[in-house]
Design an enzyme around this catalytic site. Sequence first.
Site, mmCIF file in Angstrom:
data_model
loop_
_atom_site.group_PDB
_atom_site.id
_atom_site.type_symbol
_atom_site.label_atom_id
_atom_site.label_comp_id
_atom_site.label_asym_id
_atom_site.label_seq_id
_atom_site.Cartn_x
_atom_site.Cartn_y
_atom_site.Cartn_z
ATOM 1 N N GLU A 1 -17.707 16.770 4.311
ATOM 2 C CA GLU A 1 -16.803 17.582 3.292
ATOM 3 C C GLU A 1 -17.146 17.356 1.764
ATOM 4 O OE1 GLU A 1 -12.921 16.175 4.298
ATOM 5 O OE2 GLU A 1 -12.479 17.998 5.452
ATOM 6 N N GLY B 1 0.791 -1.332 -0.083
ATOM 7 C CA GLY B 1 -0.057 0.010 -0.002
ATOM 8 C C GLY B 1 0.885 1.119 -0.143
ATOM 9 N N ASN C 1 1.828 -1.500 -4.806
ATOM 10 C CA ASN C 1 0.613 -0.810 -4.827
ATOM 11 C C ASN C 1 -0.382 -1.205 -5.947
ATOM 12 O OD1 ASN C 1 -0.847 1.288 -3.280
ATOM 13 N ND2 ASN C 1 -0.724 2.508 -5.251
ATOM 14 N N LYS C 2 -1.353 -0.967 -5.908
ATOM 15 C CA LYS C 2 -2.642 -1.323 -6.862
ATOM 16 C C LYS C 2 -2.158 -0.188 -8.237
ATOM 17 C CE LYS C 2 -6.803 -2.685 -5.611
ATOM 18 N NZ LYS C 2 -8.031 -2.486 -5.140
ATOM 19 N N LYS D 1 -6.914 24.215 6.990
ATOM 20 C CA LYS D 1 -7.026 22.993 6.108
ATOM 21 C C LYS D 1 -6.200 22.752 5.038
ATOM 22 C CE LYS D 1 -9.558 19.341 5.119
ATOM 23 N NZ LYS D 1 -9.769 18.201 5.923
ATOM 24 N N TYR E 1 -1.153 7.179 2.770
ATOM 25 C CA TYR E 1 -0.308 7.794 3.630
ATOM 26 C C TYR E 1 0.531 7.179 4.572
ATOM 27 C CZ TYR E 1 -3.781 11.355 2.476
ATOM 28 O OH TYR E 1 -4.214 12.424 1.892
ATOM 29 N N ALA F 1 -5.896 10.038 8.305
ATOM 30 C CA ALA F 1 -4.463 10.142 7.568
ATOM 31 C C ALA F 1 -3.478 10.658 8.601
ATOM 32 C CB ALA F 1 -4.710 11.157 6.548
ATOM 33 N N GLN F 2 -4.061 11.608 9.471
ATOM 34 C CA GLN F 2 -2.772 11.834 10.534
ATOM 35 C C GLN F 2 -2.401 10.780 11.344
ATOM 36 O OE1 GLN F 2 -3.232 15.323 14.301
ATOM 37 N NE2 GLN F 2 -5.130 14.752 13.509
ATOM 38 N N VAL G 1 -2.628 -6.784 -4.310
ATOM 39 C CA VAL G 1 -2.512 -7.951 -3.149
ATOM 40 C C VAL G 1 -3.837 -8.527 -3.037
ATOM 41 C CG1 VAL G 1 -2.065 -8.190 -0.581
ATOM 42 C CG2 VAL G 1 -0.851 -6.284 -1.865
HETATM 43 P P1 FAD Z 1 -4.695 4.850 2.344
HETATM 44 O O1 FAD Z 1 -4.107 6.197 2.266
HETATM 45 O O2 FAD Z 1 -6.338 4.927 1.722
HETATM 46 O O3 FAD Z 1 -3.968 4.166 1.101
HETATM 47 C C1 FAD Z 1 -4.185 2.843 0.897
HETATM 48 C C2 FAD Z 1 -3.252 2.514 -0.349
HETATM 49 O O4 FAD Z 1 -3.359 0.913 -0.692
HETATM 50 C C3 FAD Z 1 -3.921 2.872 -1.674
HETATM 51 O O5 FAD Z 1 -2.627 3.607 -2.386
HETATM 52 C C4 FAD Z 1 -4.330 2.026 -2.461
HETATM 53 O O6 FAD Z 1 -4.533 2.229 -4.049
HETATM 54 C C5 FAD Z 1 -3.707 0.591 -1.894
HETATM 55 N N1 FAD Z 1 -4.374 -0.434 -2.238
HETATM 56 C C6 FAD Z 1 -5.594 -0.854 -1.813
HETATM 57 N N2 FAD Z 1 -5.817 -2.328 -1.930
HETATM 58 C C7 FAD Z 1 -5.065 -2.710 -2.326
HETATM 59 C C8 FAD Z 1 -4.603 -3.901 -2.769
HETATM 60 N N3 FAD Z 1 -5.330 -5.042 -2.567
HETATM 61 N N4 FAD Z 1 -3.216 -4.272 -3.367
HETATM 62 C C9 FAD Z 1 -2.620 -3.463 -3.630
HETATM 63 N N5 FAD Z 1 -2.758 -2.012 -3.116
HETATM 64 C C10 FAD Z 1 -4.030 -1.728 -2.500
HETATM 65 N N6 FAD Z 1 -8.256 11.827 7.584
HETATM 66 C C11 FAD Z 1 -7.541 12.893 8.169
HETATM 67 O O7 FAD Z 1 -6.727 12.832 8.912
HETATM 68 N N7 FAD Z 1 -8.040 14.302 7.723
HETATM 69 C C12 FAD Z 1 -8.994 14.448 6.845
HETATM 70 O O8 FAD Z 1 -9.357 15.611 6.691
HETATM 71 C C13 FAD Z 1 -9.432 13.484 6.031
HETATM 72 N N8 FAD Z 1 -10.364 13.591 5.074
HETATM 73 C C14 FAD Z 1 -11.034 12.298 4.547
HETATM 74 C C15 FAD Z 1 -11.673 12.602 3.452
HETATM 75 C C16 FAD Z 1 -12.234 11.729 2.546
HETATM 76 C C17 FAD Z 1 -13.047 11.971 1.459
HETATM 77 C C18 FAD Z 1 -11.991 10.153 2.914
HETATM 78 C C19 FAD Z 1 -12.453 9.249 2.042
HETATM 79 C C20 FAD Z 1 -11.019 10.114 4.074
HETATM 80 C C21 FAD Z 1 -10.345 11.117 4.761
HETATM 81 N N9 FAD Z 1 -9.644 10.679 5.857
HETATM 82 C C22 FAD Z 1 -9.347 12.039 6.608
HETATM 83 C C23 FAD Z 1 -9.089 9.568 6.261
HETATM 84 C C24 FAD Z 1 -7.866 9.333 5.676
HETATM 85 O O9 FAD Z 1 -7.933 9.493 3.978
HETATM 86 C C25 FAD Z 1 -7.515 7.774 5.984
HETATM 87 O O10 FAD Z 1 -7.667 7.682 7.283
HETATM 88 C C26 FAD Z 1 -6.054 7.582 5.324
HETATM 89 O O11 FAD Z 1 -6.163 7.515 3.920
HETATM 90 C C27 FAD Z 1 -5.448 6.261 5.735
HETATM 91 O O12 FAD Z 1 -4.276 5.886 5.266
HETATM 92 P P2 FAD Z 1 -4.042 4.489 4.909
HETATM 93 O O13 FAD Z 1 -2.224 4.679 4.450
HETATM 94 O O14 FAD Z 1 -4.391 3.585 5.682
HETATM 95 O O15 FAD Z 1 -4.679 4.195 3.438
#
Ligand code: FAD
Length: 404
Positions: free
Chosen positions: A170, A10, A37-38, A378, A13, A317-318, A81
């Site tokens: 949002e 992945g 990553n996908k 923001k 973030y 994301a934080q 994955v």
């Molecule tokens: P992600 O950042 O989502 O990354 C996951 C990665 O894995 C992606 O690149 C995806 O393509 C890849 N992936 C997924 N499945 C597979 C697979 N099977 N094989 C290969 N690759 C794969 N959080 C905040 O802190 N502040 C905010 O203001 C906020 N606003 C948001 C607004 C929206 C519209 C959304 C949807 C979410 C928001 N969030 C916010 C939440 C935040 O985006 C998530 O908590 C954060 O993205 C989690 O990070 P991560 O690394 O776990 O996953």
Amino acid sequence: MRNPKVVILGAGYGGLMTVTRLQKMVSVNEADITLVNKHDYHYETTWLHEASAGTLHHDRCRYPIKDVIDTNKVNFVQDSVKLIKTDEKKVILENGELNYDYLVVALGAHPETFGIQGLKEYAFTISNINSARQIREHIEYQFATYNTEEEKDDTRLTIVVGGAGFTGIEFLGELANRVPELCREYDIDPKKVRIICVEAAPTALPGFDPELVEYAVNQLQRKGVEFRIGTAIKECTEQGIIVGKDDQTEEIKAGTVIWAAGVRGNSVIEESGFEAMRGRVKVEKDLRAPGHDDVFIIGDCSLIINEEINRPYPPTAQIAMQQGEVCARNLAALIRGKKELEPFKPDIKGTVASLGEDDAVGIALGKKMVGTKASFMKKMIDNRALYMVGGAGLVLKKGKFKFF
Ligand code: FAD
């Protein structure tokens, strides 16, 4: 002796933060690092509501992964994955497999539909670049089609948003700004368009400061958003949704339904046999999965308890980025044979929800803020996330600089 193999799943973030930190900490002679990553790009998940509404082009929300990784140290594999076989220390991909000594699972979230009938089939979710692009195109299609029909169907112009949590609010902020533009573009009377937000909880933005919730709801209502609070979506159909409140049900016909009311950890977690709650693994303090000393789980796939209130932190994301930093340090320690790992403790700096381009509500650095001040904050948060991964260069390329 061969180098330990570190595999990071992945490039969101959590994953990108881990890999960009780790590549600075270890040399090519210390570890073989692979990132899977996908797609060959990273997208800012936290900006997807803008791409979905069409207020920001989806290309502004993504950048090539190769722009931020050191390809001399990190081998990038574009693949999906499918399964993690922990007993064999192996990851099964759509087009192959990888062995690991240390694994980081950072695959993000999937939508949680709580078993509500029809949502998977008929509702859109704001999940990735493809889904955001599809939502934008679908709404535009409804507006473009409306005037071509002899018998006009006004419900084509009704947009239902399920959920008034952060993502829902949002998205509504962006949509409320986008609809007047669409009306001008497609010669549609704005009075014919309805934006309806349905929320089962007794308030919008549950758990958030009530004064800020009131501000957000008032601002959105002023722009035409109708709120159905304390109302649950019972079913989603091809024609719209069926809602229920106090034993009464009602059909709301709509051309577009967007489900923004919850996420669960990526399905790979449960399919691979990790013990999880809604696809999220309650990780140890050092971010490893219980019983798996070689597997770190971070971001939306992990669950961390806020000990002050004995409830899980909402996935953000934080937190994913902060976990990525600790995860990188712990990986470096393991690679160098250390046994003692660093515990993770979230440092919540605040929460800001945007209400469109020039408005927002939030608490940051201990202060409540609304309007342009919150909106400025923001954008600074969005720019900071870019800076943390790709430095000033990435901020200059992708950052948000239109402040007022
Ligand atoms: P992600 O950042 O989502 O990354 C996951 C990665 O894995 C992606 O690149 C995806 O393509 C890849 N992936 C997924 N499945 C597979 C697979 N099977 N094989 C290969 N690759 C794969 N959080 C905040 O802190 N502040 C905010 O203001 C906020 N606003 C948001 C607004 C929206 C519209 C959304 C949807 C979410 C928001 N969030 C916010 C939440 C935040 O985006 C998530 O908590 C954060 O993205 C989690 O990070 P991560 O690394 O776990 O996953």
